[in-house]
Design an enzyme around this catalytic site. Structure first.
Site, PDB file in Angstrom:
ATOM      1  N   GLY A 115     -33.041 -38.790 -28.315  1.00 38.08           N
ATOM      2  CA  GLY A 115     -34.287 -38.053 -28.502  1.00 38.08           C
ATOM      3  C   GLY A 115     -34.330 -36.836 -27.618  1.00 38.08           C
TER       4      GLY A 115
ATOM      5  N   LYS B   2     -31.231 -39.974 -19.192  1.00 43.85           N
ATOM      6  CA  LYS B   2     -32.137 -38.859 -19.401  1.00 43.85           C
ATOM      7  C   LYS B   2     -31.744 -37.723 -18.479  1.00 43.85           C
ATOM      8  CE  LYS B   2     -37.050 -37.714 -19.817  1.00 43.85           C
ATOM      9  NZ  LYS B   2     -38.430 -38.261 -19.810  1.00 43.85           N
TER      10      LYS B   2
ATOM     11  N   ASP C  34     -49.762 -40.735 -18.816  1.00 47.30           N
ATOM     12  CA  ASP C  34     -49.344 -40.246 -20.133  1.00 47.30           C
ATOM     13  C   ASP C  34     -49.098 -41.419 -21.080  1.00 47.30           C
ATOM     14  OD1 ASP C  34     -48.779 -38.358 -22.065  1.00 47.30           O
ATOM     15  OD2 ASP C  34     -46.656 -38.194 -21.524  1.00 47.30           O
TER      16      ASP C  34
END
Length: 768
Positions: free
Chosen positions: A160, A182, A275
């Site tokens: 992603g 990441k 978030d």
């Protein structure tokens, strides 16, 4: 190479210089940071800040920093403690804990996190040759193709792409396991805020060890790239799940319950997520929930936020109102609880609770408009679940659940069919919230509004329309009232009194004259007297009524004219042995009927004479039959308040069977009852009755012609002319004397009439 760096021109770009510095650190060719800075004095201060930021990020390691003591803090990987348990997974699944390019991660707002571009297709549509930023390349260079070696990790495919990061599926060679890696999307060109946020996420997640939180294994820098590796979860994020359709209510409650417990674990360790959204909730193939993406996390035990007050931090659809207002410095665990409620709403309905056409519109709605009720979007939702969601989505943080665990406990009670602790908003609170969304109310309260609900817009339009219509109606009402006041009734009804009484006689004469002058039919109705007249006049049965002074009171009655004086006649049967008022004690006395002014006057006289308690019974009977009744069963005394010269009294006295008893202290009685006054019944009032030449002392009262306050002006004006134009009613108080009365509540036309008489009298006096 160091010599080449030291001879670089002062005009070199700061980014290129720092990139060269990092590259030199990777290769070990730099020996002294200060020497490097001295070679670039024009950029020394900025370069020092970048180097300090790099050092700061290096201190984020849970293991304490570099392992070899070199001057480069990134020379070695930074690992978590060896006791962190990470399950080993076999095989290469087709989907995993990816950041879906289509998820709402692209909507994340915050300093240093630009909106992501739109993607189409599945993760498989992401270009496997996506640029991997390299320390020795500019931003526009093409990166290496996958697979790519990053130290111990072999990057296999892109899972992603988010606003600031790229997530790869990777294989960790030493442990022979699949992990997610990441990296900062902008590579070595990342700004300080990006780097700080990146490592804030790694540090926040690394502090947490919970089965429902994605575990961080290792973080650091390789080949100039900041990265961290984390647990690889095979499954889908909640956003992809609910995009296919809403979850069954109990399944949605289970998911959010598990997320709430994970977030409570984070809160208990001083970490706020900030978030939370469906895209950051992963569900594996065993239906276990995993919370990820702590990129906007904040540590409550230190000022570790990467944003300042005034920046809206979070995802608009799921952020709390205080975040939408930019008060990121005021964010507490209650903000995450709001987001949990928004996730629960979305899981049940397949849409966020508050949606706007644009990001700014969504932020305004979140900040200022209450969230809709769950069942207004999903009618089949349980009422308890609606209450739980509403509790989470309260605008004021203090009104939400106290902790995420309290929310999880309430969801567990709901799942077990037990009574929940949350309570629905009161009706008054709902009404207040509804009115708060009316644009004009919001403007007065200083709230910004956007996309006001239809009901509130209609209400405001109605109020605005009414603000124009009501004045017109008021003006029309005044005009209509004026027309009513100036209109003669189609028929005039006048109250009388007892048959044969003075009231009836005066009312009949008035009606005849009035009808003759106006051609309006007039009717006289017999009544029981003063108090009966008063009640029926107030009820609207009469237009005019004669009433004694004792009954002329209240806000709605107005005097048309004083009519005549009435005297209290104490009549004694001859031979009864009653020679004074003291002899009345113990006697039966005939008084007027209930509702008559005569009876009220009799009661006041007896009270003043202190005989009220000694006289019993009081006999009610028609006055005409009083003298015809057998004395053995009738009264020997009667008190009749009636006009002087009454035919009734004249007949009784002329028969020589009755005589008048004087009241010796009329002044004292009048002082006790101001509506009464001392007076004398003169001998000539009753010819042939053998009254004393000096007359009979007694008390009396005044009768007035009365109307309602709203009586039409023409009626009152015609009535006054009927009373005072020749021929006059017998015994009527003259107009000039009536004009001298003060303190009476005259009808406006009567007041004007008498004022005019007074003015004419004064002019005549001056002329004389």
């Amino acid at each position: 190479m160091v010599e080449d760096l030291m001879t670089q021109s002062n005009e070199d770009d700061l980014d290129e210089i720092f990139a060269l510095y990092l590259s030199a650190c990777d290769t070990g060719e730099i020996t002294s940071r200060e020497d490097f800075l001295r070679q670039h004095p024009e950029h020394a201060d900025q370069l020092r800040e970048l180097m300090d930021a790099a050092d700061l990020i290096g201190t984020f390691s849970l293991s304490g920093g570099p392992t070899d003591g070199s001057s480069d803090p990134w020379a070695n990987p930074i690992t978590l403690p060896s006791d962190l348990e990470v399950p080993k997974e076999e095989g290469l699944p087709s989907t995993a804990s990816q950041l879906d390019p289509r998820s709402d991660l692209a909507d994340t707002i915050g300093v240093g996190s630009p909106l992501n571009q739109e993607f189409s297709g599945d993760v498989s549509d992401v270009d496997p040759n996506i640029t991997l930023p390299m320390s020795n390349r500019s931003q526009g260079d093409t990166g290496p193709s996958l697979p790519f070696d990053l130290g111990d990790y072999q990057l296999l495919k892109v899972l992603g792409v988010g606003g600031m990061g790229v997530v790869y599926l990777a294989k960790q060679r030493e442990l022979d396991r699949l992990v997610a890696v990441k990296m900062i999307r902008s590579g070595i060109l990342a700004g300080q805020d990006e780097v700080k946020r990146f490592y804030t996420e790694a540090k926040a997640a690394a502090k947490l060890r919970h089965p429902n939180i994605v575990a961080v294994h290792q973080f650091g820098r390789r080949a100039g790239h900041h990265f961290f590796s984390m647990q690889y979860v095979e499954g889908e994020d909640l956003q992809k799940v609910i995009s296919k359709g809403p979850l069954e209510a109990k399944r949605a409650a289970e998911v959010v319950r598990d997320v709430a417990m994970a977030i409570h674990h984070a809160h208990s360790r001083g970490v706020l997520h900030r978030d939370l959204k469906p895209g950051n909730v992963l569900i594996d193939h065993s239906d276990q929930v995993h919370v990820t993406d702590f990129g906007l996390a904040k540590h409550t035990d230190a000022d570790s936020s990467v944003t300042g007050s005034g920046a809206a931090v979070g995802t608009p659809h799921y952020m709390a109102p205080e975040q939408a207002l930019g008060h990121s410095d005021r964010v507490t665990h209650h903000s995450d609880i709001y987001s949990l409620g928004a996730i629960l709403f979305a899981a049940v309905t397949s849409r966020p609770p508050i949606v706007g056409d644009t990001v700014m519109q969504t932020l305004l709605k979140v900040a200022h408009q209450p969230a809709p009720n769950l069942r207004s979007v999903c009618a089949d939702a349980d009422s308890d679940l609606e209450v739980i969601v509403a509790k989470c989505l309260e605008k004021q943080p203090k009104d939400r659940y106290k902790t995420a665990k309290h929310l999880a406990d309430d969801l567990q009670r709901y799942l077990q069919g037990q009574s929940i602790h949350a309570r629905s908003r009161s009706r008054a609170r709902k009404v207040a919230d509804w009115f708060a969304q009316v644009p004009i109310v919001a403007a007065i309260a200083g709230r910004q509004t956007s996309d006001t609900p239809l009901g509130q817009r209609r209400f405001q339009n109605g109020v605005l329309a009414a603000s124009f219509v009501i004045p017109l109606l008021l003006v029309g009402g005044v005009i209509w009232q004026e027309s009513v006041n100036n209109a003669m009734p189609a028929r005039v009804r006048i109250a009388g009194g007892l048959p044969g009484g003075l009231y009836t006689r005066a009312s009949v004469q008035l009606s005849q004259t009035l009808q003759s002058q106006t051609s309006v039919p007039c009717e006289v109705v017999s009544t029981n007297g003063t108090w009966d007249n008063r009640e029926r006049l107030l009820a609207g049965e009469f237009d005019l009524a004669p009433i004694q002074a004792t009954a002329v009171n209240g806000e709605t009655l107005r005097v048309v004219a004083p009519l005549f004086y009435e005297a209290v006649h104490v009549i004694i049967r001859d031979g009864s042995g009653i020679d004074s008022v003291e002899d009345l004690a113990g006697q039966s006395i005939a008084v007027g009927p209930h509702g008559s002014g005569s009876r009220r006057a009799a009661e006041m006289v007896l009270e003043s004479l202190e005989l009220s308690e000694t006289i019993s019974p009081r006999i009610e009977m028609p006055w005409q039959t009083l003298q015809e009744t057998d004395p053995k069963v009738s009264a020997d005394a009667a008190i009749i308040c009636i006009g002087v010269g009454s035919d009734l009294v004249q007949h009784m006295l002329s028969e020589r069977q009755w005589h008048l008893l004087p009241l010796p202290d009329g002044v004292s009685i009048a002082l006790q009852h101001p509506t009464l006054h001392a007076m004398t019944i003169k001998a000539q009032a009753y010819p042939g009755a053998s009254l004393p030449p000096t007359g009979v002392h007694t008390v009396g009262t005044t009768s007035f012609l009365v109307c309602r306050e709203d009586a039409p002006d023409p009626l009152i004006e015609s009535t006054l002319h009927s009373l005072y134009d020749e021929p006059n009613i017998i015994g009527l108080i003259p107009a000039r004397q009536a004009a001298e009365w003060q303190g009476l509540a005259f009808h406006r036309i009567s007041r004007r009439y008498y004022d005019q008489l007074e003015s004419e009298a004064q002019k005549a006096s001056v002329a004389d």
